[in-house]
Design a protein around this motif. Sequence first.
Motif, PDB file in Angstrom:
ATOM      1  N   ARG A 156     -19.305  36.591 -21.099  1.00  0.00           N
ATOM      2  CA  ARG A 156     -18.226  36.314 -20.160  1.00  0.00           C
ATOM      3  C   ARG A 156     -17.611  34.936 -20.404  1.00  0.00           C
ATOM      4  O   ARG A 156     -18.144  34.127 -21.156  1.00  0.00           O
ATOM      5  N   SER A 157     -16.511  34.692 -19.702  1.00  0.00           N
ATOM      6  CA  SER A 157     -15.987  33.342 -19.563  1.00  0.00           C
ATOM      7  C   SER A 157     -16.480  32.766 -18.241  1.00  0.00           C
ATOM      8  O   SER A 157     -16.678  33.508 -17.271  1.00  0.00           O
ATOM      9  N   VAL A 158     -16.662  31.468 -18.229  1.00  0.00           N
ATOM     10  CA  VAL A 158     -17.206  30.785 -17.058  1.00  0.00           C
ATOM     11  C   VAL A 158     -16.281  29.634 -16.692  1.00  0.00           C
ATOM     12  O   VAL A 158     -15.829  28.889 -17.570  1.00  0.00           O
ATOM     13  N   ALA A 159     -16.000  29.479 -15.409  1.00  0.00           N
ATOM     14  CA  ALA A 159     -15.200  28.357 -14.920  1.00  0.00           C
ATOM     15  C   ALA A 159     -16.086  27.402 -14.132  1.00  0.00           C
ATOM     16  O   ALA A 159     -17.021  27.829 -13.442  1.00  0.00           O
ATOM     17  N   LEU A 160     -15.818  26.124 -14.246  1.00  0.00           N
ATOM     18  CA  LEU A 160     -16.531  25.122 -13.466  1.00  0.00           C
ATOM     19  C   LEU A 160     -15.857  24.926 -12.116  1.00  0.00           C
ATOM     20  O   LEU A 160     -14.634  24.994 -12.001  1.00  0.00           O
ATOM     21  N   THR A 161     -16.653  24.638 -11.095  1.00  0.00           N
ATOM     22  CA  THR A 161     -16.098  24.164  -9.838  1.00  0.00           C
ATOM     23  C   THR A 161     -15.751  22.684  -9.999  1.00  0.00           C
ATOM     24  O   THR A 161     -16.176  22.019 -10.953  1.00  0.00           O
ATOM     25  N   GLU A 162     -14.975  22.167  -9.063  1.00  0.00           N
ATOM     26  CA  GLU A 162     -14.624  20.746  -9.121  1.00  0.00           C
ATOM     27  C   GLU A 162     -15.878  19.872  -9.054  1.00  0.00           C
ATOM     28  O   GLU A 162     -15.978  18.847  -9.739  1.00  0.00           O
ATOM     29  N   LYS A 163     -16.853  20.273  -8.268  1.00  0.00           N
ATOM     30  CA  LYS A 163     -18.106  19.517  -8.155  1.00  0.00           C
ATOM     31  C   LYS A 163     -18.873  19.545  -9.471  1.00  0.00           C
ATOM     32  O   LYS A 163     -19.426  18.522  -9.911  1.00  0.00           O
ATOM     33  N   GLN A 164     -18.932  20.694 -10.113  1.00  0.00           N
ATOM     34  CA  GLN A 164     -19.617  20.803 -11.403  1.00  0.00           C
ATOM     35  C   GLN A 164     -18.902  19.986 -12.475  1.00  0.00           C
ATOM     36  O   GLN A 164     -19.544  19.352 -13.317  1.00  0.00           O
ATOM     37  N   PHE A 165     -17.581  19.984 -12.450  1.00  0.00           N
ATOM     38  CA  PHE A 165     -16.800  19.185 -13.392  1.00  0.00           C
ATOM     39  C   PHE A 165     -17.086  17.701 -13.187  1.00  0.00           C
ATOM     40  O   PHE A 165     -17.224  16.958 -14.160  1.00  0.00           O
ATOM     41  N   ARG A 166     -17.165  17.281 -11.954  1.00  0.00           N
ATOM     42  CA  ARG A 166     -17.444  15.861 -11.692  1.00  0.00           C
ATOM     43  C   ARG A 166     -18.792  15.459 -12.260  1.00  0.00           C
ATOM     44  O   ARG A 166     -18.938  14.381 -12.842  1.00  0.00           O
ATOM     45  N   TYR A 175      -9.657  17.357 -13.277  1.00  0.00           N
ATOM     46  CA  TYR A 175     -10.052  18.760 -13.097  1.00  0.00           C
ATOM     47  C   TYR A 175      -8.822  19.630 -12.844  1.00  0.00           C
ATOM     48  O   TYR A 175      -8.653  20.693 -13.461  1.00  0.00           O
ATOM     49  N   GLN A 176      -7.947  19.170 -11.957  1.00  0.00           N
ATOM     50  CA  GLN A 176      -6.754  19.937 -11.633  1.00  0.00           C
ATOM     51  C   GLN A 176      -5.814  20.063 -12.831  1.00  0.00           C
ATOM     52  O   GLN A 176      -5.154  21.083 -13.019  1.00  0.00           O
ATOM     53  N   ALA A 177      -5.787  19.046 -13.682  1.00  0.00           N
ATOM     54  CA  ALA A 177      -4.847  19.033 -14.800  1.00  0.00           C
ATOM     55  C   ALA A 177      -5.346  19.783 -16.023  1.00  0.00           C
ATOM     56  O   ALA A 177      -4.540  20.361 -16.762  1.00  0.00           O
ATOM     57  N   HIS A 178      -6.671  19.810 -16.257  1.00  0.00           N
ATOM     58  CA  HIS A 178      -7.157  20.224 -17.566  1.00  0.00           C
ATOM     59  C   HIS A 178      -8.215  21.329 -17.584  1.00  0.00           C
ATOM     60  O   HIS A 178      -8.390  21.970 -18.617  1.00  0.00           O
ATOM     61  N   ALA A 179      -8.951  21.546 -16.515  1.00  0.00           N
ATOM     62  CA  ALA A 179     -10.096  22.455 -16.567  1.00  0.00           C
ATOM     63  C   ALA A 179      -9.667  23.916 -16.677  1.00  0.00           C
ATOM     64  O   ALA A 179      -8.776  24.361 -15.946  1.00  0.00           O
ATOM     65  N   ILE A 180     -10.309  24.648 -17.587  1.00  0.00           N
ATOM     66  CA  ILE A 180     -10.031  26.072 -17.765  1.00  0.00           C
ATOM     67  C   ILE A 180     -11.356  26.829 -17.947  1.00  0.00           C
ATOM     68  O   ILE A 180     -12.379  26.224 -18.282  1.00  0.00           O
TER      69      ILE A 180
END
Length: 269
Positions: A136-146, A162-167
């Motif tokens: 699968r593909s997996v996305a990070l939450t904002e907390k996980q990204f931090r 996170y808002q600008a770049h996370a995919i």
Amino acid sequence: MTATPVVFIHGLWLHASTWQPWVDLFAKEGYAPVAPGWPGEPPTVEAARKAPEAVAGLGIDDVADHYARIIDDLPAAPVLIGHSFGGLFVQKLLGRGYGRAAIAIDPAQMKGVRVLPPAQLRSSFPALGNPANRRRSVALTEKQFRYGFGNALSEAESAALYQAHAIPSPGRPLFEAAFANFSSRSPAAVDTGNAQRGPLLIMSGQLDHTVPDVVSRSAFKQYSRSSAVTEFKQFPGRGHSLVFDSGWEGVADEALAWLARQGITPGGD
């Protein structure tokens, strides 16, 4: 005279457009930079978020071979610059004879590196925590990204990045890297003994959670059998976001200075 190509390769959970400031800077310096996405990667962050299935199931070899084909079509041997899994890819490619030189920034764990810090495990858990994520593909939450990317930043800057770049990104490369030392033919293997390759610089953010400094230092030590140029640079106080946060230009300037020390000029030979 042909300008020296530069190929930028991103890692998990980021879009190729994250490299745009580097592309602009290297072009201004006279290089011919490109930042292609992973195979199937949609052209924008917004499109990638809407189509996570576009990259689901991709593995290390799929991505490395994709960039090898891109390099084959360039007019001259490029400089390879990669971050995170992109850092692993540029090492694989350089070891296979692709590229004139490579800079691996906070590179993902290669076969032979055996340290596994708790911070790295926690950063990888969003993917490795479920075996089904291998397909699968997996996305990070904002907390996980931090935690994984923005731990050395203010909460506000981490949230903005996170808002600008996370995919979403494929989980498979993390599984391949995590079990590399248990596989005799792991795709995370790198030819670290190749003495004929171009020079390599490994960069490390000393506060990195996703690829802790001890992992980058261990990768550097894997090259002890090679007489080819291999150097190591640490950035105190920097985390995994060092190539795209507010301090990115200092890292890019170090990369440009190192290339100049290797005699690699924007105008080529």
